[in-house]
Write a protein that holds these residues in place. Sequence first.
Motif, PDB file in Angstrom:
ATOM      1  N   UNK A 132     -21.423 107.253 154.801  1.00  0.00           N
ATOM      2  CA  UNK A 132     -22.747 106.703 155.076  1.00  0.00           C
ATOM      3  C   UNK A 132     -22.985 105.462 154.218  1.00  0.00           C
ATOM      4  N   UNK A 133     -22.739 105.579 152.896  1.00  0.00           N
ATOM      5  CA  UNK A 133     -22.941 104.443 151.995  1.00  0.00           C
ATOM      6  C   UNK A 133     -21.999 103.286 152.348  1.00  0.00           C
ATOM      7  N   UNK A 134     -20.747 103.589 152.612  1.00  0.00           N
ATOM      8  CA  UNK A 134     -19.781 102.539 152.949  1.00  0.00           C
ATOM      9  C   UNK A 134     -20.193 101.804 154.221  1.00  0.00           C
ATOM     10  N   UNK A 135     -20.600 102.571 155.254  1.00  0.00           N
ATOM     11  CA  UNK A 135     -21.048 101.952 156.509  1.00  0.00           C
ATOM     12  C   UNK A 135     -22.315 101.127 156.293  1.00  0.00           C
ATOM     13  N   UNK A 136     -23.233 101.656 155.484  1.00  0.00           N
ATOM     14  CA  UNK A 136     -24.475 100.937 155.208  1.00  0.00           C
ATOM     15  C   UNK A 136     -24.172  99.605 154.530  1.00  0.00           C
ATOM     16  N   UNK A 137     -23.345  99.644 153.499  1.00  0.00           N
ATOM     17  CA  UNK A 137     -22.996  98.437 152.748  1.00  0.00           C
ATOM     18  C   UNK A 137     -22.331  97.409 153.663  1.00  0.00           C
ATOM     19  N   UNK A 138     -21.496  97.875 154.569  1.00  0.00           N
ATOM     20  CA  UNK A 138     -20.792  96.966 155.483  1.00  0.00           C
ATOM     21  C   UNK A 138     -21.714  96.346 156.528  1.00  0.00           C
ATOM     22  N   UNK A 139     -22.828  97.006 156.843  1.00  0.00           N
ATOM     23  CA  UNK A 139     -23.644  96.515 157.955  1.00  0.00           C
ATOM     24  C   UNK A 139     -25.025  95.990 157.592  1.00  0.00           C
ATOM     25  N   UNK A 140     -25.487  96.180 156.368  1.00  0.00           N
ATOM     26  CA  UNK A 140     -26.819  95.671 156.042  1.00  0.00           C
ATOM     27  C   UNK A 140     -26.787  94.166 155.815  1.00  0.00           C
TER      28      UNK A 140
END
Length: 161
Positions: A132-140
Motif C-alpha cells: 500500500x505504502x509503495x503504491x501510494x508513494x509511486x502514484x501520489x
Amino acid sequence: MNASASGAVPLIAILTHIATFGDRGRKVGSFLATYLDTGAHDRQGDEMETHILAKDWAAMVQAEEAEALRALSRLMEDIYLSKHKAHHLLRHVAWQHPITLGSLIHGLPPDDQTFILHALDGDWSKPGVQKFYEDFIASTPYPHLVKAARRYAGMLDESAE
C-alpha cells in the motif's frame, strides 16, 4: 433560497467585519474558501483553529452574525472530532483493507490522505500494508505526501533530509 444559501448569508455579512478580525480573519477566510471549494486545507488553517476563532468572534458582532459564527464554530468542531474518530477506527481496521484504501485515498484532499497514511503506520508487518505504502508513494503527485508516507512507513532515510 435553499437552507444552505440562507445559512451562508450571515457568514457573508461577516466579511464586512474582516478588518476587526485582522490577519487571523483573512487566514480563516482563506482556509474556508479553499475548504468549501475543494474540501482541502490551504495549509494555513484548520478546523480547530476556525472553531475557536469563530466562537471568539461571535462576541464581537450582532445577533444574526454571531449565531452564524457560533454555527460555523460548531460545524468545524464536529468535522474535527469526526475526522479524529475516523482516524481512531482506521487505526484498528485499515490494515485489513489496503487494496480498498489504495483505490480511494487519492480521491481525498491531501491532508485527509495523511490521516490514512498515519492510521496504517503501526501495521507495517501486516499483509498488504507495505505494498500500500509503495503504491501510494509511486502514484501520489504530492512531494510532501511522499515524505509523509515514507516517514509513516519507517522508510525515510534521515540522511536524505
